[in-house]
Scaffold this motif. Structure first.
Motif, PDB file in Angstrom:
ATOM      1  N   TYR A  92       0.826  -1.211   0.000  1.00 48.52           N
ATOM      2  CA  TYR A  92       0.000   0.000   0.000  1.00 48.52           C
ATOM      3  C   TYR A  92       0.859   1.259   0.000  1.00 48.52           C
ATOM      4  CZ  TYR A  92      -2.985   3.736   1.748  1.00 48.52           C
ATOM      5  OH  TYR A  92      -3.637   4.942   1.905  1.00 48.52           O
ATOM      6  N   TRP A  93       1.852   1.322   0.897  1.00 53.64           N
ATOM      7  CA  TRP A  93       2.635   2.544   1.016  1.00 53.64           C
ATOM      8  C   TRP A  93       3.580   2.740  -0.155  1.00 53.64           C
ATOM      9  CZ3 TRP A  93       1.212   6.515   3.556  1.00 53.64           C
ATOM     10  CH2 TRP A  93       0.403   6.365   4.681  1.00 53.64           C
ATOM     11  N   THR A  94       4.005   1.663  -0.786  1.00 53.99           N
ATOM     12  CA  THR A  94       4.801   1.806  -2.003  1.00 53.99           C
ATOM     13  C   THR A  94       3.940   2.375  -3.122  1.00 53.99           C
ATOM     14  OG1 THR A  94       6.148  -0.101  -1.329  1.00 53.99           O
ATOM     15  CG2 THR A  94       6.346   0.631  -3.614  1.00 53.99           C
ATOM     16  N   GLU A  95       2.695   1.929  -3.185  1.00 55.33           N
ATOM     17  CA  GLU A  95       1.768   2.506  -4.166  1.00 55.33           C
ATOM     18  C   GLU A  95       1.535   3.982  -3.885  1.00 55.33           C
ATOM     19  OE1 GLU A  95      -1.627   0.021  -3.750  1.00 55.33           O
ATOM     20  OE2 GLU A  95      -0.779  -1.635  -4.944  1.00 55.33           O
ATOM     21  N   GLN A  96       1.442   4.345  -2.608  1.00 53.21           N
ATOM     22  CA  GLN A  96       1.287   5.755  -2.250  1.00 53.21           C
ATOM     23  C   GLN A  96       2.481   6.572  -2.711  1.00 53.21           C
ATOM     24  OE1 GLN A  96      -1.548   7.264  -0.599  1.00 53.21           O
ATOM     25  NE2 GLN A  96      -2.252   5.293  -1.421  1.00 53.21           N
ATOM     26  N   GLU A  97       3.679   6.027  -2.516  1.00 56.81           N
ATOM     27  CA  GLU A  97       4.880   6.729  -2.967  1.00 56.81           C
ATOM     28  C   GLU A  97       4.877   6.912  -4.478  1.00 56.81           C
ATOM     29  OE1 GLU A  97       8.890   6.222  -1.120  1.00 56.81           O
ATOM     30  OE2 GLU A  97       7.998   4.352  -0.385  1.00 56.81           O
ATOM     31  N   SER A  98       4.377   5.939  -5.188  1.00 61.03           N
ATOM     32  CA  SER A  98       4.415   5.994  -6.654  1.00 61.03           C
ATOM     33  C   SER A  98       3.527   7.105  -7.208  1.00 61.03           C
ATOM     34  CB  SER A  98       3.986   4.651  -7.246  1.00 61.03           C
ATOM     35  OG  SER A  98       2.587   4.428  -7.080  1.00 61.03           O
ATOM     36  N   THR A  99       2.627   7.648  -6.378  1.00 61.44           N
ATOM     37  CA  THR A  99       1.765   8.749  -6.828  1.00 61.44           C
ATOM     38  C   THR A  99       2.066  10.062  -6.115  1.00 61.44           C
ATOM     39  OG1 THR A  99       0.042   8.171  -5.206  1.00 61.44           O
ATOM     40  CG2 THR A  99      -0.110   7.158  -7.385  1.00 61.44           C
ATOM     41  N   SER A 100       2.782  10.006  -4.981  1.00 62.36           N
ATOM     42  CA  SER A 100       3.003  11.230  -4.210  1.00 62.36           C
ATOM     43  C   SER A 100       4.465  11.639  -4.088  1.00 62.36           C
ATOM     44  CB  SER A 100       2.407  11.071  -2.802  1.00 62.36           C
ATOM     45  OG  SER A 100       3.043  10.010  -2.093  1.00 62.36           O
ATOM     46  N   ASN A 163       2.099  13.356  -0.057  1.00 64.30           N
ATOM     47  CA  ASN A 163       0.975  12.656   0.561  1.00 64.30           C
ATOM     48  C   ASN A 163       0.379  13.522   1.664  1.00 64.30           C
ATOM     49  OD1 ASN A 163      -0.497  10.779   2.362  1.00 64.30           O
ATOM     50  ND2 ASN A 163       0.265   9.228   0.950  1.00 64.30           N
ATOM     51  N   SER A 164      -0.877  13.854   1.529  1.00 64.33           N
ATOM     52  CA  SER A 164      -1.506  14.787   2.463  1.00 64.33           C
ATOM     53  C   SER A 164      -1.633  14.238   3.878  1.00 64.33           C
ATOM     54  CB  SER A 164      -2.892  15.187   1.943  1.00 64.33           C
ATOM     55  OG  SER A 164      -3.730  14.045   1.815  1.00 64.33           O
ATOM     56  N   SER A 165      -1.561  12.915   4.037  1.00 58.62           N
ATOM     57  CA  SER A 165      -1.686  12.322   5.376  1.00 58.62           C
ATOM     58  C   SER A 165      -0.342  12.217   6.092  1.00 58.62           C
ATOM     59  CB  SER A 165      -2.326  10.937   5.285  1.00 58.62           C
ATOM     60  OG  SER A 165      -1.481  10.037   4.574  1.00 58.62           O
ATOM     61  N   GLU A 166       0.741  12.604   5.405  1.00 60.75           N
ATOM     62  CA  GLU A 166       2.073  12.527   5.998  1.00 60.75           C
ATOM     63  C   GLU A 166       2.639  13.924   6.192  1.00 60.75           C
ATOM     64  OE1 GLU A 166       4.001   9.685   6.817  1.00 60.75           O
ATOM     65  OE2 GLU A 166       2.101   8.651   6.588  1.00 60.75           O
ATOM     66  N   TRP A 167       3.463  14.095   7.239  1.00 64.05           N
ATOM     67  CA  TRP A 167       4.169  15.353   7.481  1.00 64.05           C
ATOM     68  C   TRP A 167       5.621  15.133   7.084  1.00 64.05           C
ATOM     69  CZ3 TRP A 167       6.398  17.538  12.567  1.00 64.05           C
ATOM     70  CH2 TRP A 167       6.625  18.918  12.437  1.00 64.05           C
TER      71      TRP A 167
END
Length: 218
Positions: A92-100, A163-167
């Motif tokens: 999941y988080w790798t997919e998030q990285e691939s877009t953010s 990613n808006s959910s990460e700081w």
């Protein structure tokens, strides 16, 4: 059920967090590994304290404590990279990285190289975080591993930058802390690196391949 830092620590130390429970019976073996690393690190610190008067300071004790806590953090973060070869969380988080990710080439690399080969990258990520945890808990090869951890964390910083959910500062703070461990040679403070330099002439003098490696790595 409400939780607090004390109950969370207890659950982590007894293999009762969600990440542990997800591993089924294997969680006890993983917990045993953690306790071996932790107790070995404490034992090495005590030995250094006993043998070397220059190690006995509040400053050194503070650096040791922070290093060990960061080792615990890496170990806890490693847990959700299981089961191998690819956990749902890592996917999941790798997919998030691939877009953010902050830069297009980074997003392209993740999409075209990493995601199609997660069965290879999953174990690499797991082993990397296990090495980071072991190094910090034991105080072994902290300079070398600290540099690797800085690069690893900066990848997360840039990968999750949009990613808006990460700081983003979360990862930058971790990278800066690992940088300080490497710069300081924090393994020489109540760690295995200090013990090796004191008891193994090859490491102290940087002689031979292994001695040379642990001389510069620690």
């Amino acid at each position: 059920m409400p939780t607090n830092p004390f109950t969370d620590v207890w659950h982590f130390l007894t293999a009762n967090t969600n990440d542990y429970l997800h591993q089924g019976g294997w969680r006890y073996l993983i917990l045993a590994l953690f306790w071996v690393l932790l107790l070995a690190g404490v034992g090495v610190a005590a030995r250094n304290w006993q043998e070397d008067p220059t190690q006995r300071s509040v400053r050194n004790l503070g650096i040791w404590l922070v290093r060990v806590l960061i080792g615990c953090m890496w170990f806890q973060g490693m847990l959700w990279k299981l089961p191998l070869p690819v956990s749902d969380g890592l996917q999941y988080w790798t997919e998030q990285e691939s877009t953010s990710a902050a830069f297009e080439f980074h997003r392209t690399f993740l999409k075209d190289v990493v995601l199609p080969h997660m069965t290879v990258f999953g174990p690499i990520v797991f082993l990397a975080e296990l090495v980071f945890a072991g190094s910090m808990l034991l105080g072994l090869a902290v300079r070398f591993v600290g540099v690797l951890a800085v690069a690893y964390t900066l990848q997360l910083w840039l990968g999750l930058y949009g990613n808006s959910s990460e700081w983003p500062w979360t990862y930058m703070f971790l990278a800066l802390l690992m940088f300080l461990f490497a710069l300081e040679g924090a393994g020489r403070i109540l760690g295995f690196d200090a013990w090796l330099r004191r008891h193994v002439p090859a490491v102290r003098d940087g002689k031979g391949l292994i001695g040379w490696f642990f001389n510069i790595a620690g």
